[in-house]
Design a protein around this motif. Structure first.
Motif, PDB file in Angstrom:
ATOM      1  N   GLN A  39     -30.640  -2.712  10.362  1.00 46.57           N
ATOM      2  CA  GLN A  39     -29.628  -1.955   9.649  1.00 46.57           C
ATOM      3  C   GLN A  39     -28.922  -2.805   8.599  1.00 46.57           C
ATOM      4  O   GLN A  39     -28.473  -2.308   7.570  1.00 46.57           O
ATOM      5  N   GLN A  95     -29.731  10.385   4.583  1.00 45.48           N
ATOM      6  CA  GLN A  95     -30.002  10.067   5.979  1.00 45.48           C
ATOM      7  C   GLN A  95     -30.344  11.319   6.775  1.00 45.48           C
ATOM      8  O   GLN A  95     -31.201  11.293   7.662  1.00 45.48           O
ATOM      9  N   ASN A 322     -32.606   5.078   6.629  1.00 49.71           N
ATOM     10  CA  ASN A 322     -31.784   4.739   7.792  1.00 49.71           C
ATOM     11  C   ASN A 322     -32.308   5.409   9.055  1.00 49.71           C
ATOM     12  O   ASN A 322     -33.001   6.437   8.997  1.00 49.71           O
ATOM     13  N   ARG A 323     -31.936   4.848  10.203  1.00 47.80           N
ATOM     14  CA  ARG A 323     -32.121   5.569  11.459  1.00 47.80           C
ATOM     15  C   ARG A 323     -31.260   6.825  11.413  1.00 47.80           C
ATOM     16  O   ARG A 323     -30.193   6.839  10.805  1.00 47.80           O
ATOM     17  N   ASN A 326     -27.577   6.371  12.433  1.00 52.23           N
ATOM     18  CA  ASN A 326     -26.786   5.312  11.830  1.00 52.23           C
ATOM     19  C   ASN A 326     -25.403   5.839  11.426  1.00 52.23           C
ATOM     20  O   ASN A 326     -25.265   6.962  10.933  1.00 52.23           O
ATOM     21  N   CYS A 328     -23.294   6.202   8.957  1.00 51.13           N
ATOM     22  CA  CYS A 328     -23.190   6.122   7.505  1.00 51.13           C
ATOM     23  C   CYS A 328     -21.756   6.319   7.026  1.00 51.13           C
ATOM     24  O   CYS A 328     -21.401   5.886   5.914  1.00 51.13           O
ATOM     25  N   ASP A 331     -20.312   2.908   7.072  1.00 50.04           N
ATOM     26  CA  ASP A 331     -20.966   2.140   6.012  1.00 50.04           C
ATOM     27  C   ASP A 331     -20.388   2.466   4.642  1.00 50.04           C
ATOM     28  O   ASP A 331     -20.220   1.579   3.797  1.00 50.04           O
TER      29      ASP A 331
END
Length: 622
Positions: A39, A95, A322-323, A326, A328, A331
Motif C-alpha cells: 500500500q 478504487q 488499490n485493494r 484500502n 482511501c 489517504d
C-alpha cells in the motif's frame, strides 16, 4: 474484502459464467487487475505525482505573479472547498470501480465523456509538462563546470548589459561606461533601469536555454541540445512505466523522497542570504487590494486542481490498483496535507532567493525577475550559484527538477485509460503493453519538437494556459461532482465508500460534492469567462488572435467531450427520453461488485459452493 468459496471444477466454472451472462448481462467481464505490491507504493506514487513541479515550479511563480501572500488566502480556501473533496472522490471512485480514468465512469455511462475529457487533458499535460524536465536536464548537463555558466558573464550568449554584481554601478557610471562587478546590496532602482543591466542567470535562461524569439510567429531554429534532452527524458519515462505499476511503484520511493532533501538544503541556505527576510515578508504579507482581482481567485482555484492532479484521470487510475478495502478516505487527507505543505515550503525557498536578488539589484521584489513559467529556472539556479562548492550542489538541484520529479505517474494514468478503452478483440489490444507505451511516448515526443524551437516558450505557455489548467480543470471538476452527487447519488456513493473502508466519511464530503464544490467551480469558471483577457508572456508580449484561437481549440477539445458524448448516447438509444435516461444512467458493474448486490440476486448469480477437496478460497477483489 469478501471471500467466496468457489469450486475450481471446470464444469462448475463454466456453469457459473453462463449464469452470470444470462442473469446480469450488464456485468463487465473483468480480468485480473494489477494491484500495488504494498500500500505504501500507492502513497508514494501519489506523493511523487502530486508533489512535483506544480509545487516547486508552478505554485511559486503564481504566488509571485499575484502579489505574494495574498495568494495564500484564496489558495487555502480552495483547498477545503475544492481540492480535498474532489481529490478524495477520484481516488475512491477508482478504487470502487477498479477501472482507469475512462471506464470508471461506467458508474453513469451517459457521462462517459468525462473519462474521454480527462484523457485529452492528461495527454496535453504529458505533452507540454515534460518540457520543464527537459530544461532541467539541460541545466544538469551544464552544471558540471566551475564556475557555473549561469553564474558568470563573458559567454557567447551574454550581452554587454550582463552583470553578476550590481554594486557601484551608478557610482562608476560617471567614470566608466561599463558596469563594474563588485558585490554590494545598495543601488537605486532608477539607475538600474537606466543602464538596463541584466543578471547573468536571466541571460543564460533566455538567451542560452530558450534562445527566445520575438513571438509565436517567429518559430526559429530547433535547439539540437534540447532535442537530445527531450529524447533522454522520454526514454527515462518509458522505462519507468513500461512494466506497469509493479515497476513504477519501486521508482517512486526515490522520486518522492529526494526532492525534500534538496528543498531543505536550498531553504537553509536561502534564508541565510542578505535580504532573504524581505522576500519572505513579501511572501507572507497579503496585499488586500489584490483580492478584488478576478485573476487571483482563478489562479488559486486552478493551481489547486493542477497540483492535486484533479480531472486528469491519473488519481482514478492509481486508486484502481488499490485493494478494495484500502482506507482511501484517510489517504486523501494525508496526501492533501503533503501536497499543500510542499507548495507552501517551496515558496519559502523561492522567495528567500528573490529577496536577496531584489536587495542585490536595488529594485522592488515584484520587479526582480519575470513572473512567468521560467521563474523557477531563475530563482533556483541563482540560489545554487551562491552556495559554497556550487558545482557540487548544482547537479543535486537539477535532479530536483528532472529525474526526481519526472511525471511518469501522469503518463501511467494515460496508459491505463488507453488500455481499459481498447476493445478486447482489437489489434491494438493484442499488442504488448510495452508497445502501447512506446507509441504514446513517441507521439508526445513528436509534438514536443515544437517547444524546442526559439519560439517554443510561447507554444509552451499556450498549452499551459489553455489545455491542462484553468477553465478546463474547473469544467471537469464541476461535472464530476454533479454526476456522482446528483446522477448516481451522493448518499449512494457514501454507502459505497462505507462498504470499502468500513465507515461513512464526514457529511462535509457529501455537502461539498452536492453543493459547495460545483458552485465554487462554476462561479470561478464564469468569473474567468467574464473577465477574460488576452494571453501575455512575461507582461510584455501579447499573443496574436490566431494564437488565442489555437488556445481555445486546445481547451474546447476536452471540454466538448462531455456534452457531445451525452448528446450522442441519447440520440443513439431507443425508447422515450425517460427510458433512455434511466438506461444510460444505470451503472455497469464489475464482477468484484457481486458481493454488494441484494441477497436474492446474489443467490441467483452464484451457484451453491460444494465443500469438497477441490474447493479453493477465491478473493473477489483480485
Amino acid at each position: 474484502s469478501g471471500v467466496y468459496m468457489i469450486s475450481n471444477s471446470a464444469a462448475i466454472k463454466a456453469k457459473e459464467d453462463q449464469v452470470l451472462t444470462k442473469s446480469c448481462p450488464s456485468l463487465s467481464q473483468m480480468i485480473a487487475r494489477q494491484t500495488w505490491s504494498r500500500q505504501m507504493d500507492f502513497i508514494m506514487s501519489c506523493v511523487g505525482f502530486a508533489v512535483g513541479l506544480g509545487n516547486v515550479w508552478r505554485f511559486p511563480y503564481l504566488c509571485y505573479k499575484n502579489g505574494g501572500g495574498v495568494f495564500l488566502i484564496p489558495y487555502l480556501l480552495m483547498v477545503f472547498v475544492g481540492g480535498v473533496p474532489v481529490f478524495f472522490l477520484e481516488i475512491a471512485l477508482g478504487q470502487f470501480m477498479k477501472q482507469g480514468g475512462v471506464a470508471t465512469w461506467n458508474i453513469a455511462p451517459l457521462f462517459k465523456g468525462l473519462g474521454l475529457a480527462s484523457m485529452v487533458i492528461v495527454f496535453f499535460c504529458n505533452t507540454y509538462y515534460i518540457m520543464v524536465l527537459v530544461w532541467g536536464l539541460y541545466f544538469l548537463a551544464h552544471s558540471f563546470t566551475s564556475p557555473l555558466p549561469w553564474a558568470t558573464c563573458g559567454h557567447e550568449w551574454n550581452t554587454v548589459n550582463c552583470t553578476t554584481n550590481f554594486s557601484r554601478v551608478c557610482l562608476n557610471q560617471s567614470l566608466s561606461p561599463s558596469p563594474a562587478n563588485v558585490s554590494s546590496l545598495n543601488t537605486s532602482a532608477s539607475c538600474l533601469e537606466h543602464t538596463g543591466l541584466r543578471s547573468s542567470v536571466m541571460e543564460f535562461w533566455e538567451r542560452k536555454v530558450l534562445r527566445l524569439s520575438g513571438g509565436l510567429d517567429e518559430v526559429g531554429d530547433i535547439n539540437g541540445y534540447l532535442v537530445l534532452c527531450l529524447l533522454a527524458t522520454w526514454v527515462i519515462v518509458y522505462f519507468c512505466i513500461w512494466k506497469g505499476v509493479k515497476s513504477a511503484g519501486k521508482v517512486v520511493y526515490f522520486t518522492a523522497v529526494f526532492p525534500y532533501l534538496v528543498l531543505v538544503v536550498l531553504f537553509v541556505h536561502g534564508v541565510s542570504l542578505p535580504g532573504a527576510v524581505n522576500g519572505i515578508i513579501y511572501y507572507l504579507k497579503p496585499d488586500w487590494s489584490k483580492l478584488s482581482e478576478a485573476q487571483v481567485w482563478i489562479d488559486a482555484a486552478t493551481q489547486i486542481f493542477f497540483s492535486y492532479a484533479i480531472g486528469l484521470g491519473a488519481l482514478t487510475a492509481l486508486g484502481s490498483y488499490n485493494r478494495f478495502n484500502n482506507n482511501c478516505y484517510q489517504d486523501a487527507f494525508i496526501l492533501a496535507l503533503i501536497n499543500s505543505g510542499t507548495s507552501f515550503f517551496a515558496g519559502f525557498v523561492v522567495f528567500s532567493v528573490l529577496g536577496f536578488m531584489a536587495a542585490e539589484q536595488g529594485v522592488d521584489i515584484s520587479n526582480v525577475a519575470e513572473s512567468g513559467p521560467g521563474l523557477a529556472f531563475i530563482a533556483y539556479p541563482k540560489a545554487v550559484s551562491l552556495m559554497p562548492l556550487a558545482p557540487l550542489w548544482a547537479p543535486n538541484f537539477i535532479l530536483l527538477i528532472t529525474l526526481t520529479l519526472i511525471h511518469f505517474v501522469g503518463v501511467e494514468g494515460f496508459i491505463t485509460g488507453i488500455m481499459d478503452m481498447l476493445p478486447p478483440k482489437s489489434f491494438l489490444c493484442s499488442l504488448r503493453r510495452e508497445v502501447v507505451v512506446a507509441i504514446c511516448c513517441f507521439t508526445c515526443f513528436t509534438i514536443d519538437l515544437s517547444m524546442v524551437t526559439q519560439g517554443g516558450m510561447y507554444v509552451f505557455q499556450l498549452f499551459d494556459y489553455y489545455s491542462a489548467s484553468g477553465i478546463t480543470l474547473l469544467w471537469q471538476a464541476f461535472w464530476e461532482c454533479v454526476v456522482v452527487a446528483w446522477v448516481y447519488g451522493a448518499d449512494r456513493f457514501m454507502d459505497d465508500v462505507a462498504c470499502m473502508i468500513g465507515y461513512r466519511p464526514l457529511p462535509y464530503m457529501k455537502w461539498c460534492w452536492s453543493y459547495v464544490t460545483p458552485v465554487v467551480c462554476m462561479g470561478v469558471f464564469m468569473f474567468h469567462v467574464v473577465n477574460y483577457k488576452r494571453l501575455v508572456y512575461n507582461a510584455v508580449y501579447v499573443y496574436p488572435w490566431w494564437g488565442e484561437v489555437l488556445g481555445w481549440f486546445l481547451a474546447l477539445s476536452s471540454m466538448l467531450c462531455i456534452p457531445l458524448t451525452v448528446l450522442y448516447k441519447l440520440l443513439h438509444c431507443k425508447g422515450s427520453l425517460r427510458e433512455r435516461w434511466q438506461h444510460l444512467t444505470t451503472p455497469v458493474w464489475g464482477r468484484h461488485h457481486l458481493e454488494f448486490l441484494p441477497p436474492e440476486n446474489e443467490a441467483r448469480l452464484l451457484p451453491k459452493a460444494e465443500e469438497n477437496k477441490n474447493t479453493l478460497l477465491y478473493e473477489s477483489v483480485i
